[in-house]
Design an enzyme around this catalytic site. Structure first.
Site, PDB file in Angstrom:
ATOM      1  N   ALA A 127      10.943 -15.850  14.456  1.00  0.00           N
ATOM      2  CA  ALA A 127       9.494 -15.758  14.335  1.00  0.00           C
ATOM      3  C   ALA A 127       8.968 -16.593  13.173  1.00  0.00           C
ATOM      4  O   ALA A 127       7.938 -17.273  13.292  1.00  0.00           O
ATOM      5  CB  ALA A 127       9.094 -14.296  14.167  1.00  0.00           C
TER       6      ALA A 127
ATOM      7  N   CYS B  86       9.431 -13.525  -1.509  1.00  0.00           N
ATOM      8  CA  CYS B  86      10.049 -14.854  -1.415  1.00  0.00           C
ATOM      9  C   CYS B  86       9.079 -15.979  -1.771  1.00  0.00           C
ATOM     10  O   CYS B  86       9.469 -17.148  -1.758  1.00  0.00           O
ATOM     11  CB  CYS B  86      10.608 -15.045  -0.007  1.00  0.00           C
ATOM     12  SG  CYS B  86      11.782 -13.756   0.427  1.00  0.00           S
TER      13      CYS B  86
ATOM     14  N   GLU C 221       5.639 -20.953  10.980  1.00  0.00           N
ATOM     15  CA  GLU C 221       5.367 -21.944   9.939  1.00  0.00           C
ATOM     16  C   GLU C 221       4.978 -23.297  10.542  1.00  0.00           C
ATOM     17  O   GLU C 221       4.052 -23.956  10.072  1.00  0.00           O
ATOM     18  CB  GLU C 221       6.592 -22.108   9.029  1.00  0.00           C
ATOM     19  CG  GLU C 221       6.298 -23.037   7.850  1.00  0.00           C
ATOM     20  CD  GLU C 221       7.430 -23.073   6.842  1.00  0.00           C
ATOM     21  OE1 GLU C 221       8.502 -22.515   7.131  1.00  0.00           O
ATOM     22  OE2 GLU C 221       7.246 -23.674   5.767  1.00  0.00           O
TER      23      GLU C 221
ATOM     24  N   HIS D  43      19.141 -18.378   1.731  1.00  0.00           N
ATOM     25  CA  HIS D  43      17.796 -17.913   1.375  1.00  0.00           C
ATOM     26  C   HIS D  43      17.924 -17.136   0.068  1.00  0.00           C
ATOM     27  O   HIS D  43      18.413 -16.012   0.050  1.00  0.00           O
ATOM     28  CB  HIS D  43      17.252 -17.021   2.495  1.00  0.00           C
ATOM     29  CG  HIS D  43      15.825 -16.627   2.313  1.00  0.00           C
ATOM     30  ND1 HIS D  43      15.076 -16.969   1.206  1.00  0.00           N
ATOM     31  CD2 HIS D  43      14.979 -15.910   3.119  1.00  0.00           C
ATOM     32  CE1 HIS D  43      13.863 -16.474   1.318  1.00  0.00           C
ATOM     33  NE2 HIS D  43      13.780 -15.834   2.480  1.00  0.00           N
TER      34      HIS D  43
ATOM     35  N   PHE E  75       7.841 -11.097   2.332  1.00  0.00           N
ATOM     36  CA  PHE E  75       7.412  -9.773   2.754  1.00  0.00           C
ATOM     37  C   PHE E  75       6.072  -9.474   2.073  1.00  0.00           C
ATOM     38  O   PHE E  75       5.802  -9.929   0.967  1.00  0.00           O
ATOM     39  CB  PHE E  75       8.425  -8.711   2.317  1.00  0.00           C
ATOM     40  CG  PHE E  75       9.659  -8.627   3.180  1.00  0.00           C
ATOM     41  CD1 PHE E  75       9.895  -9.517   4.209  1.00  0.00           C
ATOM     42  CD2 PHE E  75      10.607  -7.629   2.946  1.00  0.00           C
ATOM     43  CE1 PHE E  75      11.040  -9.414   5.001  1.00  0.00           C
ATOM     44  CE2 PHE E  75      11.754  -7.516   3.720  1.00  0.00           C
ATOM     45  CZ  PHE E  75      11.972  -8.422   4.749  1.00  0.00           C
TER      46      PHE E  75
ATOM     47  N   THR F 188       6.501  -7.337   7.286  1.00  0.00           N
ATOM     48  CA  THR F 188       7.692  -8.199   7.305  1.00  0.00           C
ATOM     49  C   THR F 188       7.565  -9.385   8.243  1.00  0.00           C
ATOM     50  O   THR F 188       8.283 -10.368   8.071  1.00  0.00           O
ATOM     51  CB  THR F 188       8.942  -7.382   7.721  1.00  0.00           C
ATOM     52  OG1 THR F 188       8.707  -6.788   9.001  1.00  0.00           O
ATOM     53  CG2 THR F 188       9.244  -6.297   6.706  1.00  0.00           C
TER      54      THR F 188
ATOM     55  N   HIS G 135       9.507 -23.500   4.190  1.00  0.00           N
ATOM     56  CA  HIS G 135      10.179 -22.227   3.892  1.00  0.00           C
ATOM     57  C   HIS G 135      11.407 -22.111   4.798  1.00  0.00           C
ATOM     58  O   HIS G 135      12.490 -21.831   4.310  1.00  0.00           O
ATOM     59  CB  HIS G 135       9.209 -21.076   4.118  1.00  0.00           C
ATOM     60  CG  HIS G 135       9.738 -19.734   3.750  1.00  0.00           C
ATOM     61  ND1 HIS G 135      10.365 -19.490   2.543  1.00  0.00           N
ATOM     62  CD2 HIS G 135       9.743 -18.544   4.417  1.00  0.00           C
ATOM     63  CE1 HIS G 135      10.727 -18.215   2.487  1.00  0.00           C
ATOM     64  NE2 HIS G 135      10.370 -17.618   3.613  1.00  0.00           N
TER      65      HIS G 135
END
Length: 819
Positions: free
Chosen positions: A321, A183, A326, A351, A411, A282, A315
């Site tokens: 999480a 991503c 972030e 996303h 990831f 992840t 993001h």
């Protein structure tokens, strides 16, 4: 005046065109109007059945827009990822006012008026970088049966195919690469594209991302319990994400060129930062340490103060999480009393994975031009860890920040941060007329050029056929072809159990082994790892892991998708897991080219070291064999290659020469010149032209000539006629300049062929052959079985050439350091 404004405009890169394709529309104005009205594109999925899944929502393209994209007959044989990319890139090019000229002379950038009076760029001077998370996976989903893959669909699948197809249709013949950092991919693609312009490999770059909505990827996020059954709300108490789809592209060019042609300038890309969490495949680092490093790197390289940053497009996926991590990372960078306005655009269009950075950047820049910044829709109440932060909620906020940041993470632990100047650049056009001092700044300062740093190779490591080599990769090659057919495997568990993990795929084991060997060969200490860059190329990633995941979806059903293998469907997982096990936390990237991975990694790292962004960097490349790999071979005609297919990984340590001298590192060779050009395997003329351009550019950069080459190492794919075509193209460059006795050699007959592995292996072999220790071995005839005759003098310059399955080329001049 800031440090940034003092920068030579030839080194400053700006965005002059934008194209978009997403759930809110296919034009920036349309998307902006809907964002301003707080409309979301999240709606019921209609492409596939979601009855047994956690959510039924996604940001799909509207049917009319999708049908428009699919109307292009020239792209019928391509995966939807490439077709989305073509649509968005074409819109960006039109928006920029540039056209791609159709001319035979591709050596010089020519801005003569082209057709219709538009400024034009020669094909050889425009490149394309595409970021994608899942590449052509839809081409495998359309078959839904891995045991009977057909040639047509399977040939569209590989990640690199997406960037190559887009470039071919658009008429791009400069550098082309597909970035696969999950991503963070399109942000990485935009950053790398700006490098290629600043380093002189292209005048204009198309850069962006593309990821269509995928059933199997949706199933993967479903089993991770990451989806939200309601429209997502990043940073809010409601957890979970909505997937989306689309593509977005920007046109990048130098500031001086944009000013000269009076182009619309949306923003200046001041700098970018890359990092790796080195924490988990992840899950983000809980304190956002990785995103903090990326942000700090970007701001530092941009030459701006942190107080200059007035807006952050985060993001912000919506998962519990990630959002908290972030915010923690931003607080680590900007201070605990973080007051910069922040928003996440993902509640507008979902996303979009590899497209995220490009899509969120394009839509933010367009909104800022209208005097607004995006909001975070559906916000209810700040979740734990996100309190006391200025989250822009519900509706777009009127403001025109001068500097903004765009962040994305993926990831594999990869992070990207882009710093953009969004205001005041247009004014430079006019201020220069009235301000001679400013005009001088825009024109640069002749005579003040900073000497280019020299880049040397200080370590080599390789793993193949169960063997691990610390240097001396030439000694690993068998004296015949029998070694190629051996089927032993390298065991990382036996070699270094502390770096092994249960169910680790073979490609990751090989890569970690090769990196460890290269580091040991270079005497790279533990303390240096955190600040050493890591750039990795793989054409296909772990095809065994990808097969295992798709089998779980296709055979058992999407609701039973494998949580074990899903993280490895993104092929940056090899680089990510290597970074995690070896704690490479600094500059990190992963990409695919379909055969030039070794030399492209060398080009990327060399550029970063030359400009001082890095002092050392590990580069690596590798391939893995599996049934899916064999199916791809068949689809690409590789079963007809004269070479046996093989697997393995090769890694090298590159360093600034002064740093290598300072640390008393052993030096194999210097990388003195690099070149890259894209061609077409279906067109012999274009393929030959690409080879010649790549070699010419490498020779030019090294300030040398063909007549000074002692040896040419050619990594050929080896399909019928290809080697002969390449040898002929090289010979045509001689015309009296190449000594008749200079051998052209390919090592693949001895080593086997792997798209990524062989590219790096040829470069490593060249480094060894010009190294100080090679003379003794050459004199003894040690390499006679490779076709290298005894020599009484050392090699000074070796030209290394690598090709892709789609007909593109890279070249490197590997020189003795004594030179």
């Amino acid at each position: 005046m800031s440090d940034r404004e003092n920068t030579n405009t030839k080194d400053r890169v700006v965005i002059t065109g934008m194209g978009v394709l997403c759930a809110l529309g296919d034009h920036p104005q349309m998307v902006y109007e809907r964002m301003l009205a707080a409309v979301t594109g999240i709606r019921e999925v209609t492409r596939f059945d979601t009855d047994k899944l956690q959510s039924s929502l996604a940001g799909q393209l509207e049917d009319s827009i999708r049908e428009g994209v699919l109307a292009g007959t020239a792209e019928l044989s391509m995966d939807l990822c490439a077709r989305y990319a073509i649509a968005a890139a074409r819109k960006a090019l039109i928006d920029s006012g540039l056209s791609i000229a159709h001319a035979d002379n591709m050596k010089h950038h020519d801005r003569e008026k082209g057709t219709g009076g538009k400024p034009s760029v020669l094909p050889a001077r425009i490149g394309l970088t595409l970021g994608t998370c899942n590449g052509g996976v839809l081409s495998l989903e359309e078959q839904w049966n891995l045991s009977e893959l057909d040639v047509d669909h399977t040939s569209r699948y590989p990640f690199y195919q997406q960037g190559d197809d887009a470039a071919r249709v658009l008429g791009v013949a400069g550098p082309v690469a597909t970035l696969n950092t999950a991503c963070a991919a399109s942000g990485n693609a935009i950053g790398y594209a700006s490098d290629l312009i600043r380093w002189g490999y292209a005048d204009v770059m198309l850069a962006g991302g593309s990821d269509p909505l995928s059933h199997s990827v949706y199933a993967g996020f479903n089993v991770l319990r990451a989806l939200n059954s309601r429209p997502s709300s990043p940073f809010s108490t409601q957890y979970g994400l909505n997937l989306g789809e689309g593509a977005a592209f920007v046109v990048l060019e130098r500031l001086d060129a944009a000013l000269e042609r009076d182009a619309t300038i949306y923003a200046e890309l001041c700098a970018y930062g890359l990092s790796n969490d080195a924490h988990h495949m992840t899950a983000s680092h809980p304190e956002g340490a990785g995103i903090q490093r990326a942000v700090d790197m970007a701001i530092s390289l941009a030459g701006v103060s942190k107080t200059d940053i007035e807006y952050v497009n985060a993001h912000g996926t919506g998962t519990q999480a990630n959002d908290r991590a972030e915010i923690s990372g931003l607080q680590g960078s900007f201070g605990p009393n973080l007051s910069i306005p922040i928003s996440s655009s993902k509640a507008y269009f979902g996303h979009t994975l590899g497209t995220s950075a490009a899509l969120e950047l394009v839509t933010s820049l367009y909104a800022i031009r209208q005097g607004y910044v995006p909001a975070t829709l559906h916000f209810e109440e700040a979740r734990e860890g996100c309190e006391d932060v200025d989250i822009i909620q519900h509706s777009m906020r009127p403001m025109r920040p001068e500097y903004m940041i765009c962040n994305n993470s993926g990831f594999g632990g990869h992070n990207v941060s882009l710093v953009l100047r969004t205001n005041g650049i247009e004014e430079e056009r006019y201020s220069s007329v009235q301000n001679p001092e400013r005009e001088n700044s825009l024109a640069g300062h002749p005579g003040e050029e900073v000497p280019r740093r020299r880049v040397v190779i200080t370590g080599v490591g390789a793993v193949s056929k169960g063997d691990i080599r610390k240097g001396n990769v030439l000694g690993a090659f068998g004296k015949g072809t029998e070694q190629v057919t051996e089927t032993s495997f390298f065991s990382l568990k036996d070699y270094d159990k502390s770096k092994y993990e249960r169910r680790m795929n073979q490609l990751t084991q090989n890569t970690i082994g090769a990196v460890l060997a290269a580091m040991e060969d270079a005497a790279l200490g533990e303390s240096q790892r955190e600040h050493t860059g890591f750039i990795y190329g793989t054409a296909r990633g772990s095809t065994s892991s990808i097969s295992n995941f798709l089998e779980s979806v296709f055979v058992k059903g999407p609701e039973y998708a494998s949580t074990i293998y899903f993280p490895h469907t993104v092929i940056n997982s090899i680089a990510g897991q290597t970074a995690e096990k070896l704690q490479f936390k600094g500059f990190n990237s992963s990409f695919s080219t379909g055969g030039n991975e070794g030399l492209t990694a060398a080009l990327y790292a060399t550029g970063k070291i030359r400009e001082g962004a890095l002092t050392s960097c590990l580069i690596g490349a590798g391939d893995e064999r599996s049934q899916l790999a064999e199916d791809i071979d068949r689809a690409k005609g590789l079963q007809d290659s004269r070479y046996e297919m093989t697997e393995g990984s090769v890694c090298m340590v590159l360093s600034d020469l002064e740093e290598a001298d300072h640390t008393r590192s052993g030096i194999y060779a210097e990388l003195s010149g690099l070149g890259v050009a894209s061609g077409a395997a279906q067109d012999a003329s274009r393929q030959s032209e690409a080879l010649i351009r790549a070699v010419t550019d490498a020779l030019h950069e090294a300030e040398t000539s063909m007549g000074q080459m002692d040896l040419i190492l050619l990594n050929s794919v080896g399909r019928p006629g290809e080697l002969e075509l390449e040898q002929s193209a090289i010979s045509s460059m001689g015309k009296g300049k190449v000594a008749p006795f200079v051998p052209i050699m390919t090592l693949n007959a001895c080593t086997g062929y792997g798209e990524s592995y062989s590219s790096m292996l040829h470069l490593a072999a060249a480094a060894e052959l010009v190294s100080p220790g090679a003379m003794h071995e050459l004199a003894k005839g040690t390499y006679a079985h490779l076709g290298l005759p005894e020599r009484s003098s050392a090699y000074q310059h070796i030209l290394t050439i690598s090709s892709t399955v789609n007909g593109s080329y890279s070249a490197a001049i590997v020189s003795s350091v004594a030179e």
